[in-house]
Design an enzyme around this catalytic site. Sequence first.
Site: not given
Length: 286
Positions: A53, A152, A185
């Site tokens: 990721r 991220k 979320e």
Amino acid sequence: MDSMKIYISGKYFSRSEAKVSVFDHGFLYGDGVFEGIRTYDGKVFRLRDHIERLWESAKGIALEIPIDEKEMERAIHDTLAINNIKDGYIRLIVTRGEGTLGLDHYLCHDSQVIIIADKLALYPRELYENGLEIVTASTIRVNPSMLSPQVKSMNYLNNILAKIEAYKAGCAEVLMLNSRGEVAECSGDNIFIYKRETLQTPPAEAGILEGITRRVVIEIANEIGLKVKESPMTRHDVFTANECFLTGSAAELIPVVKLDNRTIGNGKPGEITKKLLALFQKETKK
Ligand code: PXG
């Protein structure tokens, strides 16, 4: 604790000496990427997934990570060993590096790789026992067509603005909707509901960070034959759910018992939530 040793691009520094340049675009613009990882009894949980990721986040912002994946893994393990941390939290950061005061990424050099290994700061135990109360933020989750929530990035202001709303409401987390008004979320956790014998969580297209804990929970649910649906959700689905919980590397699974002051299910952590948490914790011990 100044005995902490922080890895910065191949060297270790004490907490007070661990510094990057104010010209680093990570500092100037939030131009960089990060990961938050757990280690359990000396074993880093789903390290491959986190590394993958991180590399994807970097690719998403055209940032080249100056070391390779093997070297990163080695550096993580060394940082844990030097700090004598077996159960804890690891923060990986890769910055764009020093540049000019302009935005130009191509003028940046010396991208920094930072690894911080720390003790865990968890939600208080009583929140696991009684469940969280959350509120809906008026801050909308950033639209994937503007900046993908899959990246991220070091710029978490969208999530921080929502978290400020949580704090103002006296809550530990906050629900974020997407620009279509669907559930996306929380500020630093994914969300699940359980209703009609089905576990449901918003799909990637809802504009979420696809959490690694989320992925493990889906795997566990599949293994035990629980039906799982990754499909768009509204607040109505949460209000009328039997159970609700959040997932994240730090939190693992944490029950939610109220949304916007409205009771979910019977107002207590649900049986499926508890079962999944127990199975998740078993998974971390493997
Ligand atoms: N959504 C968002 C927006 C996140 O930032 C998650 C979901 C859960 O993902 P994982 O892979 O951890 O299951 C995150 C997690 C912290 C912290 O200290 C966690 C996150 C970001 C900042 C701080 O717990 N990300």
